[in-house]
Design a protein around this motif. Structure first.
Motif, short mmCIF file in Angstrom:
data_model
loop_
_atom_site.label_atom_id
_atom_site.label_comp_id
_atom_site.label_asym_id
_atom_site.label_seq_id
_atom_site.Cartn_x
_atom_site.Cartn_y
_atom_site.Cartn_z
N ILE A 113 68.60 69.86 34.60
CA ILE A 113 68.52 68.67 33.77
C ILE A 113 68.54 69.01 32.28
O ILE A 113 69.04 68.23 31.48
CB ILE A 113 67.29 67.80 34.13
N GLU A 114 68.03 70.18 31.90
CA GLU A 114 68.08 70.55 30.50
C GLU A 114 69.52 70.72 30.02
O GLU A 114 69.87 70.30 28.91
CB GLU A 114 67.25 71.82 30.22
N ASP A 115 70.39 71.30 30.87
CA ASP A 115 71.80 71.44 30.51
C ASP A 115 72.49 70.08 30.45
O ASP A 115 73.33 69.82 29.58
CB ASP A 115 72.51 72.35 31.50
N ASP A 116 72.15 69.20 31.40
CA ASP A 116 72.71 67.85 31.39
C ASP A 116 72.35 67.13 30.09
O ASP A 116 73.18 66.45 29.48
CB ASP A 116 72.18 67.04 32.58
N PRO A 238 72.55 55.54 38.32
CA PRO A 238 73.25 56.56 39.12
C PRO A 238 74.18 57.48 38.32
O PRO A 238 74.64 58.49 38.84
CB PRO A 238 74.06 55.72 40.10
N GLU A 239 74.46 57.14 37.06
CA GLU A 239 75.40 57.96 36.30
C GLU A 239 74.78 59.28 35.83
O GLU A 239 75.48 60.29 35.73
CB GLU A 239 75.91 57.19 35.07
N GLN A 240 73.50 59.28 35.53
CA GLN A 240 72.80 60.44 34.98
C GLN A 240 71.61 60.80 35.89
O GLN A 240 71.23 60.01 36.75
CB GLN A 240 72.34 60.16 33.55
N PRO A 241 71.00 61.98 35.69
CA PRO A 241 70.05 62.49 36.69
C PRO A 241 68.60 62.07 36.54
O PRO A 241 67.75 62.53 37.29
CB PRO A 241 70.17 64.01 36.52
N LEU A 242 68.27 61.20 35.58
CA LEU A 242 66.89 60.75 35.42
C LEU A 242 66.66 59.49 36.26
O LEU A 242 67.50 58.58 36.24
CB LEU A 242 66.61 60.46 33.95
N ALA A 243 65.54 59.44 36.97
CA ALA A 243 65.21 58.29 37.82
C ALA A 243 63.79 57.85 37.51
O ALA A 243 62.83 58.33 38.11
CB ALA A 243 65.36 58.64 39.30
N LYS A 258 70.28 61.78 47.31
CA LYS A 258 71.71 61.49 47.44
C LYS A 258 72.37 61.27 46.08
O LYS A 258 73.53 61.64 45.88
CB LYS A 258 71.91 60.25 48.33
N VAL A 259 71.64 60.67 45.13
CA VAL A 259 72.23 60.43 43.80
C VAL A 259 71.96 61.60 42.86
O VAL A 259 72.26 61.51 41.67
CB VAL A 259 71.73 59.11 43.19
N ASN A 260 71.40 62.69 43.38
CA ASN A 260 71.16 63.91 42.60
C ASN A 260 70.18 63.66 41.45
O ASN A 260 70.38 64.17 40.34
CB ASN A 260 72.47 64.48 42.07
N ALA A 261 69.13 62.89 41.71
CA ALA A 261 68.08 62.70 40.71
C ALA A 261 67.34 64.02 40.50
O ALA A 261 66.97 64.69 41.47
CB ALA A 261 67.10 61.62 41.16
N LYS A 262 67.12 64.37 39.23
CA LYS A 262 66.50 65.65 38.92
C LYS A 262 65.09 65.52 38.36
O LYS A 262 64.37 66.51 38.27
CB LYS A 262 67.40 66.43 37.94
N ILE A 263 64.73 64.31 37.95
CA ILE A 263 63.33 63.99 37.61
C ILE A 263 63.08 62.58 38.11
O ILE A 263 63.90 61.68 37.88
CB ILE A 263 63.05 64.08 36.11
N VAL A 264 61.92 62.38 38.76
CA VAL A 264 61.59 61.06 39.28
C VAL A 264 60.23 60.62 38.74
O VAL A 264 59.36 61.44 38.45
CB VAL A 264 61.58 61.04 40.83
N HIS A 265 60.07 59.32 38.61
CA HIS A 265 58.83 58.70 38.17
C HIS A 265 58.87 57.24 38.62
O HIS A 265 59.90 56.58 38.47
CB HIS A 265 58.69 58.77 36.65
#
Length: 300
Positions: A113-116, A238-243, A258-265
């Motif tokens: 996620i840091e690179d994203d 869904p476009e970016q990895p933050l959820a 499935k949507v490749n979430a990299k951080i969830v809250h």
């Protein structure tokens, strides 16, 4: 000389409660250590006085950097004040490419996620803060009403210093396209180093009059981001990895994978699942990934 790191993660830690449990703090830190770039630093903003949970966490994770508030300043402007301590420390200590603030009920669930975020900032010059951006409807109703009240004549009679400062920042922010109440949800938000640099340069941290506001800290960062000439932007599934949503998860753990979430809250709940079950689901995925990695390193 400042320490060079790719990613700094700031985690504010408050007093223990039935919802704010120590083992969940540990789990969040472990998730970062598992998925984040090795070139990262975790800064604990310890607001748990007199518990001093930062010291307890430091015994388990010796590489943590702990910044202790002299007392628990509370929520609203109080959290802005305590986070100001962390941001000033980060600014003076680290040379970094991206800064992330995570609450203890957030969880890192995937790598990169840091690179994203760095790529997003590179492609969107002038953006200082990214995440789940709210700019209309019920999402900004409370901060818009609160700002309106605090910059009004009523607000001036209640607290002249606060009113004067808020009016100035409002004028500066609106000149740069700010929508009153616009902000990025604070469960997890990502900042460009230039945003923090400008906050320090313009003396917008640790302001006692802002300590007295009834805005939440994420509302303030949205206002201040525009006031220093930057903008906030959406960086969300869904476009970016933050959820990130305010309460509970935005969708099921399976769907987040499935949507490749990299951080969830927030990990507090999802339908019939409680926080322990949600964290166990993602912890099992970390264990499976670790086993796969170890297996790949075994010579055949």
């Amino acid at each position: 000389m400042k320490q060079q790191v790719k990613l700094v993660v700031v985690i504010p830690v408050g007093a223990l409660s039935s919802k704010n449990r120590y083992e969940h703090m540990v789990d969040t830190i472990e998730s970062i250590q598992h998925y984040a770039t090795p070139n990262h630093k975790i800064v604990i903003q310890d607001n748990s006085a007199p518990m001093h949970l930062g010291d307890r966490l430091l015994k388990e994770f010796p590489r943590l950097d702990v910044v202790r508030a002299p007392l628990n300043y509370g929520l609203f402007g109080g959290l802005y004040k305590s986070l100001s301590l962390a941001l000033l420390h980060v600014h003076s200590t680290y040379q970094y490419q991206v800064l992330m603030k995570m609450d203890t009920d957030a969880l890192m669930t995937g790598p990169g996620i840091e690179d994203d975020a760095i790529r997003f900032f590179d492609g969107h010059p002038g953006v200082g803060e990214i995440g789940h951006r709210l700019y209309d409807g019920d999402g900004i109703k409370y901060p818009a009403q609160t700002i309106g009240r605090e910059v009004s004549m009523y607000g001036w009679l209640r607290d002249r210093e606060r009113c004067t400062t808020m009016r100035l920042y409002m004028q500066q922010a609106e000149a740069n396209g700010y929508i009153i109440g616009e902000h990025v949800l604070g469960g997890t938000a990502i900042y460009h180093p230039e945003f923090i640099e400008r906050l320090v340069k313009h003396d917008m941290l640790l302001r006692e009059e802002l300590r007295r506001t009834m805005l939440q800290e994420d509302h303030l960062w949205g206002l201040l981001c525009y006031a220093v000439g930057l903008k906030v932007a959406r960086f969300h599934i869904p476009e970016q990895p933050l959820a990130v949503v305010w309460k509970g998860l935005p969708c099921s753990p399976d769907d987040l994978v499935k949507v490749n979430a990299k951080i969830v809250h927030s990990t507090r709940y999802w339908q019939h699942m409680n926080e322990d079950q949600i964290r166990a689901y993602f912890r099992q995925r970390r264990q499976e990934r670790r086993q796969e990695s170890n297996h790949a390193r075994i010579p055949v």
